[in-house]
Design an enzyme around this catalytic site. Structure first.
Site, PDB file in Angstrom:
ATOM      1  N   TYR A 114      10.743  -2.859   6.759  1.00 36.21           N
ATOM      2  CA  TYR A 114      10.753  -3.869   5.977  1.00 36.21           C
ATOM      3  C   TYR A 114      12.379  -4.725   6.146  1.00 36.21           C
ATOM      4  O   TYR A 114      13.242  -3.814   6.074  1.00 36.21           O
ATOM      5  CB  TYR A 114      10.710  -3.962   4.492  1.00 36.21           C
ATOM      6  CG  TYR A 114       9.151  -3.515   4.234  1.00 36.21           C
ATOM      7  CD1 TYR A 114       8.348  -4.362   4.160  1.00 36.21           C
ATOM      8  CD2 TYR A 114       8.505  -2.033   4.130  1.00 36.21           C
ATOM      9  CE1 TYR A 114       6.855  -4.059   3.721  1.00 36.21           C
ATOM     10  CE2 TYR A 114       7.317  -1.745   4.152  1.00 36.21           C
ATOM     11  CZ  TYR A 114       6.511  -2.761   3.875  1.00 36.21           C
ATOM     12  OH  TYR A 114       4.936  -2.693   3.635  1.00 36.21           O
TER      13      TYR A 114
ATOM     14  N   GLU B  84       3.427  -2.184   8.997  1.00 36.69           N
ATOM     15  CA  GLU B  84       3.811  -2.653   7.640  1.00 36.69           C
ATOM     16  C   GLU B  84       5.217  -3.228   8.371  1.00 36.69           C
ATOM     17  O   GLU B  84       5.885  -2.563   8.719  1.00 36.69           O
ATOM     18  CB  GLU B  84       4.315  -1.508   6.767  1.00 36.69           C
ATOM     19  CG  GLU B  84       2.759  -1.247   6.045  1.00 36.69           C
ATOM     20  CD  GLU B  84       3.166  -0.250   4.914  1.00 36.69           C
ATOM     21  OE1 GLU B  84       4.158  -0.346   4.115  1.00 36.69           O
ATOM     22  OE2 GLU B  84       2.207   0.661   4.596  1.00 36.69           O
TER      23      GLU B  84
ATOM     24  N   GLN C  89       2.543  -8.395   2.491  1.00 35.77           N
ATOM     25  CA  GLN C  89       0.995  -8.272   2.471  1.00 35.77           C
ATOM     26  C   GLN C  89       0.295  -9.604   2.556  1.00 35.77           C
ATOM     27  O   GLN C  89       1.082 -10.626   2.383  1.00 35.77           O
ATOM     28  CB  GLN C  89       0.706  -7.167   1.422  1.00 35.77           C
ATOM     29  CG  GLN C  89       0.946  -6.023   1.528  1.00 35.77           C
ATOM     30  CD  GLN C  89       0.211  -5.123   0.431  1.00 35.77           C
ATOM     31  OE1 GLN C  89      -0.359  -5.378  -0.262  1.00 35.77           O
ATOM     32  NE2 GLN C  89       0.992  -3.869   0.208  1.00 35.77           N
TER      33      GLN C  89
ATOM     34  N   GLU D 159      -3.472  -4.144   0.172  1.00 38.41           N
ATOM     35  CA  GLU D 159      -3.355  -2.809  -0.583  1.00 38.41           C
ATOM     36  C   GLU D 159      -3.544  -3.098  -2.098  1.00 38.41           C
ATOM     37  O   GLU D 159      -3.654  -4.270  -2.630  1.00 38.41           O
ATOM     38  CB  GLU D 159      -1.928  -2.285  -0.619  1.00 38.41           C
ATOM     39  CG  GLU D 159      -2.063  -0.844  -1.030  1.00 38.41           C
ATOM     40  CD  GLU D 159      -0.393  -0.312  -0.889  1.00 38.41           C
ATOM     41  OE1 GLU D 159      -0.388   0.893  -1.278  1.00 38.41           O
ATOM     42  OE2 GLU D 159       0.411  -0.921  -0.329  1.00 38.41           O
TER      43      GLU D 159
ATOM     44  N   ASN E 266      -0.855   7.598   5.734  1.00 40.88           N
ATOM     45  CA  ASN E 266       0.084   6.714   5.625  1.00 40.88           C
ATOM     46  C   ASN E 266       1.325   7.368   5.459  1.00 40.88           C
ATOM     47  O   ASN E 266       1.429   7.949   4.218  1.00 40.88           O
ATOM     48  CB  ASN E 266      -0.603   5.640   4.775  1.00 40.88           C
ATOM     49  CG  ASN E 266       0.610   4.823   4.445  1.00 40.88           C
ATOM     50  OD1 ASN E 266       0.986   3.735   5.150  1.00 40.88           O
ATOM     51  ND2 ASN E 266       1.189   4.739   2.988  1.00 40.88           N
ATOM     52  N   GLU E 267       2.424   6.874   5.768  1.00 40.83           N
ATOM     53  CA  GLU E 267       3.624   7.198   5.388  1.00 40.83           C
ATOM     54  C   GLU E 267       3.873   8.699   4.898  1.00 40.83           C
ATOM     55  O   GLU E 267       4.390   8.941   3.651  1.00 40.83           O
ATOM     56  CB  GLU E 267       4.173   6.168   4.123  1.00 40.83           C
ATOM     57  CG  GLU E 267       4.496   4.936   4.715  1.00 40.83           C
ATOM     58  CD  GLU E 267       5.246   3.901   3.993  1.00 40.83           C
ATOM     59  OE1 GLU E 267       5.593   4.382   2.571  1.00 40.83           O
ATOM     60  OE2 GLU E 267       5.412   2.892   4.074  1.00 40.83           O
TER      61      GLU E 267
END
Length: 492
Positions: free
Chosen positions: A239, A297, A346, A25, A172-173
């Site tokens: 996460y 992710e 990432q 990103e 995204n999101e």
């Protein structure tokens, strides 16, 4: 002595190589100074891509790379990143650090990076602040081999032939930074936008819908009900954090207490429940399993390193992270019948990176070495396996000490990967693989204290070692698996 049994007669799904994918990103030093330094940099590069980083990524066989975000994707307007460098629009990256984004890394540069790495591109489109026309024209620009304004623009910008593009994310999101949408609204938006993400010639787009955040099962249910038949896959983001799921209480990447080691691994193991629950919902709407789950992710998220820009999300990487990676990849392997891609967050200098850079210096993190140990699982076939475990942990968290997965490749080579979560106790492992009693065994191990990590002054503190503490007796392989370790056993 613990027993580990691999049943070569019970084969599962093919482990899609894309489970070992990565995410990049426009965030901190991931793209700029991480992957891309520009053609004029004194740091060795090819067309602006760091040679040392590209070579390291090729070594672990990175299969697919997601770009440009992340939250950045839903503020990214692709036309700002094409054409002569000097005319590209400069903007402020409002999501990450408030720094100037000069758009010197855009579509052409990303495709060149993927070419050098040897991986497939996964492009994430802008639903949050972009238009249907903008998204449609981007796909046309990248993939159309004919006469059109977008194809002509691509040619003027130096690319005569279209690129091959399979994976495209529609937003995204969108439940958060991508527009704070309700699932019903996003599902309708997906149907609308995806209509204009067209297939040109023999290029077939695999359309990925924005899926849930962690355990938002309602989002999965509503999006699948409304838009599932228009999507090829749905994403999931999760996460791992040591202290709690609260974003403002994550804990340090190094110098942590044992209690935070155990809570981190406990939270990593939750991925199994998340995957199973979301897949169960998806299968209610899609009994044939046509729609895949993509965990695009995942990884650890701690407090940033002291003295660094909090918007850059730069953190160190320890053996604790290596164990999180091992556990998570084992889980994905075991669910290869439903999980078809995953992208660790990432790839360089951000969150659970496999590589860190500082100027001309580069180091490989413990997580990198896990991907190296696991790379032969890519495109292999899952094998049924079972391991005898005992509980380890503290007075609040109790976990199984061993975590494993196994696969066989097209040549009959078997790879067994084992994580030993114990901080103090090695485990003598008795590995039984019927039909492979006389196979040649190779054992490689990554181990160290829970806080062990590599620095630019000591870049090889944590590294893979060829392991000799094993023996074969009566067709059984007996291996000493060290405490706080990740072990790869190959039977050839």
């Amino acid at each position: 002595m613990a027993k580990l049994i691999v049943n070569t007669e019970r084969k599962g799904a093919k482990i899609n190589r894309n489970l070992y994918g990565h995410f990049s990103e426009h965030l901190g030093r991931c793209i700029y100074n991480g992957l891309f330094v520009g053609k004029d940099s004194p740091i060795p590069n090819v067309n602006g891509m760091r040679t040392d980083v590209v070579e390291a990524l090729r070594h672990i066989r990175v299969p697919v790379l997601r770009w440009p975000g992340g939250c950045f994707a839903d503020e990214y307007h692709w036309k700002d990143g094409v054409g002569p460098q000097e005319t590209r629009k400069r903007m402020v990256n409002t999501n990450w650090g408030g720094v100037v984004e000069d758009n010197s890394f855009g579509t052409h540069e990303f495709m060149e990076l993927c070419r050098q790495i040897g991986c497939e591109p996964y492009v994430n489109g802008n639903v949050g602040s972009g238009t249907v026309q903008e998204m449609s024209e981007w796909v046309e620009y990248m993939t159309f081999d004919g006469v059109s304004p977008m194809a002509e623009a691509r040619k003027r910008n130096g690319r005569e032939e279209p690129w091959k593009l399979t994976y495209f994310g529609v937003g995204n999101e969108n439940w958060g930074c991508g527009g704070n949408m309700r699932p019903e609204f996003y599902a309708d938006q997906f149907r609308r936008y995806a209509t204009y993400v067209r297939n040109y010639g023999d290029n077939k787009i695999f359309k990925i819908a924005c899926g849930p955040n962690v355990d938002d099962y309602e989002w999965t249910d509503k999006v699948m009900a409304i838009a599932g038949k228009y999507a090829d896959a749905i994403s999931l983001h999760y996460y791992t954090r040591p202290r709690s799921l609260a974003w403002d209480d994550k804990g340090p990447a190094t110098g942590f207490e044992e209690a935070e080691y155990w809570t981190t691994l406990r939270n990593a193991l939750w991925m199994n429940e998340l995957v199973e629950n979301h897949l169960a919902i998806m299968r209610r709407h899609d009994p044939e399993g046509r729609v895949g789950l993509i965990v695009d992710e995942w990884g650890t998220w701690y407090d940033v390193e002291p003295g660094t820009n909090p918007g850059f999300l730069y953190q160190q990487n320890t053996m604790r992270d290596a164990l999180v990676a091992a556990i998570t990849l084992n889980i994905f392997n075991r669910h290869a019948d439903g999980v078809i891609m995953a992208n660790i967050a990432q790839i360089v200098n951000v969150l659970q990176s496999v590589i860190l850079t500082e100027g001309e210096k580069m180091l490989l993190t413990p997580t990198y070495h896990v991907f190296d140990l696991y790379k032969d699982h890519q495109n292999a076939t899952l094998l049924d396996s079972w391991v005898e475990t005992r509980n380890v942990g503290d007075d609040k968290v109790q976990l199984p000490n061993l975590h494993q997965s196994a696969s066989v490749d097209e040549n009959g080579r078997i790879l067994v990967t084992v994580a030993n979560l114990s901080l103090t106790d090695a485990e003598t492992l008795e590995l039984r693989v019927p039909g492979k009693e006389q196979a040649k065994a190779t054992v490689r191990v990554l181990t160290g204290s829970m806080d062990a990590h590599n620095t630019f002054d000591a870049p090889e503190t944590v590294d893979i070692a060829d392991w000799t503490d094993f023996r074969q007796e009566n067709g059984i392989l007996i291996v000493t698996v060290p405490a706080c370790s990740v072990t790869a056993i190959t039977l050839d």
